[in-house]
Design a protein around this motif. Sequence first.
Motif, PDB file in Angstrom:
ATOM      1  N   PRO A  16       5.405  -6.260  15.216  1.00 19.77           N
ATOM      2  CA  PRO A  16       5.683  -7.157  14.095  1.00 19.77           C
ATOM      3  C   PRO A  16       4.932  -8.478  14.249  1.00 19.77           C
ATOM      4  CG  PRO A  16       7.709  -6.224  14.986  1.00 19.77           C
ATOM      5  CD  PRO A  16       6.625  -5.893  15.948  1.00 19.77           C
ATOM      6  N   LEU A  17       4.577  -9.062  13.116  1.00 18.49           N
ATOM      7  CA  LEU A  17       3.884 -10.351  13.129  1.00 18.49           C
ATOM      8  C   LEU A  17       4.703 -11.389  13.897  1.00 18.49           C
ATOM      9  CD1 LEU A  17       1.611 -12.214  12.182  1.00 18.49           C
ATOM     10  CD2 LEU A  17       2.848 -12.527  10.026  1.00 18.49           C
ATOM     11  N   ARG A  18       6.012 -11.330  13.774  1.00 20.42           N
ATOM     12  CA  ARG A  18       6.875 -12.269  14.485  1.00 20.42           C
ATOM     13  C   ARG A  18       6.615 -12.222  15.996  1.00 20.42           C
ATOM     14  NH1 ARG A  18      11.621 -14.063  12.703  1.00 20.42           N
ATOM     15  NH2 ARG A  18      11.766 -12.346  11.196  1.00 20.42           N
ATOM     16  N   ARG A  19       6.499 -11.009  16.548  1.00 16.61           N
ATOM     17  CA  ARG A  19       6.287 -10.871  17.989  1.00 16.61           C
ATOM     18  C   ARG A  19       4.895 -11.332  18.403  1.00 16.61           C
ATOM     19  NH1 ARG A  19       7.982  -5.192  20.262  1.00 16.61           N
ATOM     20  NH2 ARG A  19       7.314  -6.240  22.176  1.00 16.61           N
ATOM     21  N   LEU A  20       3.940 -11.148  17.529  1.00 21.53           N
ATOM     22  CA  LEU A  20       2.597 -11.662  17.821  1.00 21.53           C
ATOM     23  C   LEU A  20       2.633 -13.183  17.927  1.00 21.53           C
ATOM     24  CD1 LEU A  20      -0.474 -11.281  18.125  1.00 21.53           C
ATOM     25  CD2 LEU A  20      -0.646 -11.365  15.632  1.00 21.53           C
ATOM     26  N   ASP A  39       8.431  -9.755   9.818  1.00 23.33           N
ATOM     27  CA  ASP A  39       8.563  -8.477  10.516  1.00 23.33           C
ATOM     28  C   ASP A  39       7.576  -7.426  10.018  1.00 23.33           C
ATOM     29  OD1 ASP A  39      10.614  -9.216  12.299  1.00 23.33           O
ATOM     30  OD2 ASP A  39      12.076  -9.089  10.672  1.00 23.33           O
ATOM     31  N   VAL A  40       6.595  -7.859   9.243  1.00 22.06           N
ATOM     32  CA  VAL A  40       5.545  -6.935   8.800  1.00 22.06           C
ATOM     33  C   VAL A  40       4.710  -6.521  10.007  1.00 22.06           C
ATOM     34  CG1 VAL A  40       5.432  -7.780   6.433  1.00 22.06           C
ATOM     35  CG2 VAL A  40       4.119  -8.948   8.203  1.00 22.06           C
ATOM     36  N   GLN A  41       4.162  -5.300   9.958  1.00 20.71           N
ATOM     37  CA  GLN A  41       3.516  -4.701  11.115  1.00 20.71           C
ATOM     38  C   GLN A  41       2.048  -5.087  11.221  1.00 20.71           C
ATOM     39  OE1 GLN A  41       5.304  -2.880  13.163  1.00 20.71           O
ATOM     40  NE2 GLN A  41       3.918  -1.643  14.406  1.00 20.71           N
ATOM     41  N   VAL A  42       1.630  -5.526  12.428  1.00 26.78           N
ATOM     42  CA  VAL A  42       0.220  -5.774  12.732  1.00 26.78           C
ATOM     43  C   VAL A  42      -0.258  -4.675  13.672  1.00 26.78           C
ATOM     44  CG1 VAL A  42      -1.455  -7.334  13.788  1.00 26.78           C
ATOM     45  CG2 VAL A  42       0.436  -8.268  12.449  1.00 26.78           C
ATOM     46  N   ASP A  43      -1.214  -3.871  13.214  1.00 30.10           N
ATOM     47  CA  ASP A  43      -1.734  -2.770  14.016  1.00 30.10           C
ATOM     48  C   ASP A  43      -3.110  -3.058  14.600  1.00 30.10           C
ATOM     49  OD1 ASP A  43       0.506  -1.258  13.374  1.00 30.10           O
ATOM     50  OD2 ASP A  43      -0.414  -0.485  11.555  1.00 30.10           O
ATOM     51  N   GLU A  58      -4.482  -0.924   6.079  1.00 29.37           N
ATOM     52  CA  GLU A  58      -3.074  -1.284   6.159  1.00 29.37           C
ATOM     53  C   GLU A  58      -2.731  -1.638   7.602  1.00 29.37           C
ATOM     54  OE1 GLU A  58       1.336   0.624   5.194  1.00 29.37           O
ATOM     55  OE2 GLU A  58      -0.513   1.641   4.525  1.00 29.37           O
ATOM     56  N   GLY A  59      -2.059  -2.758   7.777  1.00 28.30           N
ATOM     57  CA  GLY A  59      -1.682  -3.216   9.112  1.00 28.30           C
ATOM     58  C   GLY A  59      -2.672  -4.153   9.753  1.00 28.30           C
ATOM     59  N   ASP A  60      -3.795  -4.473   9.101  1.00 27.65           N
ATOM     60  CA  ASP A  60      -4.793  -5.375   9.691  1.00 27.65           C
ATOM     61  C   ASP A  60      -4.351  -6.838   9.594  1.00 27.65           C
ATOM     62  OD1 ASP A  60      -6.499  -3.365  10.376  1.00 27.65           O
ATOM     63  OD2 ASP A  60      -7.993  -3.756   8.821  1.00 27.65           O
ATOM     64  N   LEU A  61      -4.570  -7.565  10.683  1.00 28.48           N
ATOM     65  CA  LEU A  61      -4.590  -9.026  10.638  1.00 28.48           C
ATOM     66  C   LEU A  61      -6.048  -9.417  10.515  1.00 28.48           C
ATOM     67  CD1 LEU A  61      -3.801 -11.994  11.029  1.00 28.48           C
ATOM     68  CD2 LEU A  61      -3.619 -11.559  13.490  1.00 28.48           C
ATOM     69  N   ALA A  81      -4.790  -6.331  -1.627  1.00 28.08           N
ATOM     70  CA  ALA A  81      -4.813  -5.072  -2.373  1.00 28.08           C
ATOM     71  C   ALA A  81      -5.186  -3.899  -1.477  1.00 28.08           C
ATOM     72  CB  ALA A  81      -5.794  -5.184  -3.540  1.00 28.08           C
ATOM     73  N   GLN A  82      -5.990  -4.162  -0.429  1.00 27.77           N
ATOM     74  CA  GLN A  82      -6.389  -3.095   0.481  1.00 27.77           C
ATOM     75  C   GLN A  82      -5.329  -2.807   1.542  1.00 27.77           C
ATOM     76  OE1 GLN A  82     -10.242  -4.105   2.068  1.00 27.77           O
ATOM     77  NE2 GLN A  82     -11.194  -4.236   0.049  1.00 27.77           N
ATOM     78  N   GLY A  83      -4.248  -3.590   1.578  1.00 27.23           N
ATOM     79  CA  GLY A  83      -3.146  -3.310   2.491  1.00 27.23           C
ATOM     80  C   GLY A  83      -3.079  -4.174   3.721  1.00 27.23           C
ATOM     81  N   ALA A  84      -3.931  -5.205   3.811  1.00 25.19           N
ATOM     82  CA  ALA A  84      -3.889  -6.073   4.989  1.00 25.19           C
ATOM     83  C   ALA A  84      -2.499  -6.683   5.149  1.00 25.19           C
ATOM     84  CB  ALA A  84      -4.937  -7.174   4.869  1.00 25.19           C
ATOM     85  N   THR A  85      -2.062  -6.800   6.387  1.00 24.18           N
ATOM     86  CA  THR A  85      -0.759  -7.396   6.669  1.00 24.18           C
ATOM     87  C   THR A  85      -0.796  -8.916   6.550  1.00 24.18           C
ATOM     88  OG1 THR A  85      -0.003  -5.628   8.127  1.00 24.18           O
ATOM     89  CG2 THR A  85       0.939  -7.814   8.501  1.00 24.18           C
TER      90      THR A  85
END
Length: 583
Positions: A16-20, A39-43, A58-61, A81-85
């Motif tokens: 999660p972005l919070r943990r980052l 809490d959105v996911q960063v992959d 999706e999931g990119d920072l 629009a491409q799904g970036a977090t």
Amino acid sequence: MPGHSGSQSEEGAGLPLRRLLLALGDPILDVAAAPDGLDVQVDNVVIIDPEDRVEAREGDLVLLIGVRGGAARRLVRALAAQGATAVAVKAGGYAPAEETIPPSSEPRRSRSGSDELRTLRAEAQESGVALLAVRPEVRWDQLQSVCQNIVDDARLTTSEDLGEASGDLFSMAQTIAQLTGGLVSIEDSASRVLAYSSGAEVDELRRLSVLGRQGPESYLALLREWGVFTKLRAGEEVVRIEEHPELGIRRRLAVGIHAGRQPLGAIWVQEGSQPLSQHAEEALLGAARTTALQMIRQRTQTSAGLRLREDLLSSLLEGRIDASALADTVEVHTERAALVAAFSLSQPEAEPEGADGERPDRPVRELRRRQLIDLVSVHTAAYRRSSLVTELGGRVYVLLPDLARTPHGDGWRGVEQSVLALTRKTVAAARAALGLRVQAAVGSLVERLRDVPESRGEADRVLDAMGRDLDGDTDWEVATISDVRSRVLISETLAHLRADPSLRDPRVSRLIEYDRAGGADLVHSLLAYLEAFGDARAAAERLHIHPNTLRYRVRRAASVSGIDLSDPGERLFTQLQLLMEQG
């Protein structure tokens, strides 16, 4: 992939972005917008240069470099629009480092940078993507490397708290052992073992101390009898304890750990089969000074979760994030009233300087700062459970959210008076319990959480005036801007005059120099006369002199300087310049 830098992500393998943000520790990334929470996911972490093909998964920072204005807004929309977090930008939110910054102020934000960040924040909120503002001094490549390492590490650990630093007193003990060639233990002021180094050549005392986490009482009694504890508490002297084979005790060195005059504990070094190093005592003394800071911080160390709350509050007070980003982490309502109180630490009355006449050393200042933060936190939490405390630029700020009108008919005035009473109580407790002299200011109540920077700004103006022109005025220990608005405005005007040498009347400067050379006390007498609106009797009574003496001095001041005291404009500016020079 063009424009990308970073490892490929695995499905659901990020964090999660919070943990980052927790793991980063220092706030090098500020949350400007978080429409879907933290809490959105960063992959994966990628750098995108707009000159290349812009793509995100999706999931990119996404670290968005080298783009401003309308182009930045379009790219934030496209990446969402491409799904970036999340998208990280540098929006020019701070004045350049070479600009003059008032010592009591935070770095000033340029108007254009502030407007740009506000526009990007609105775009991110509408597009549903988190927006992170990167501090201007941070290098993009280093940020990408650090963030990607954190994401990669998350795939290999289940730790709930990535933000805790790996260094601690145990690593310090190991370092001291390497420098001294002995076996080290670090103890608190109650002789409890906090940390120790590794090693096999331990004597019976060390074995019992480590196993029991405290020295055996029989040995502690001997140390008291030998006066060891008295020496350790007295100062920085390295104490030598000779070998006692009959007691199973090898030779030792010890040094007290202090914050000023307050003992925090001691460092002990046991000699092994080899003698201690030639510079063991010197190393031990330096280690005690370094460990003092570490012990203070460990005693009051916040969890990573609390640290994130403090960072978010700091960002909100500075106007760098949207109120919803704080509300996502803390249970506060963005549409309810709030206000800010600020506390500034002055020198303690009992110890205005160090014992040698110098400013208190860093451990002393750190201890006082932490003491103030703890005291403020305790008092405000008792007043309101949802209160938040943080430190910025050496000042301690309290946010009191979710305020409601008092039911007694005085509305918001009752709330402000209640907070003012709390603030006075806190300042009095700092003086009585800790010997700290503290000044405090309460900002005006604002109707929504997003407006708390205005409340903080008012509190800062009051504290700035206290520090500039009225330091030592006990009537000014706690105030609101409505209580002392005229004094704040005069203080700010005088600060402006001091900053511009061209704003001087040479006639007033001539009078000041004459007075300094001759000791005639003309300046003090003239200023009292002007402040009394030309009432010689009132001014003379204030100065405890005869009215005729005052009239003579005023005439003499006019003669020496050439100032026309019958001219209202000259009287006004003379009074301002005399006040400025006195400050």
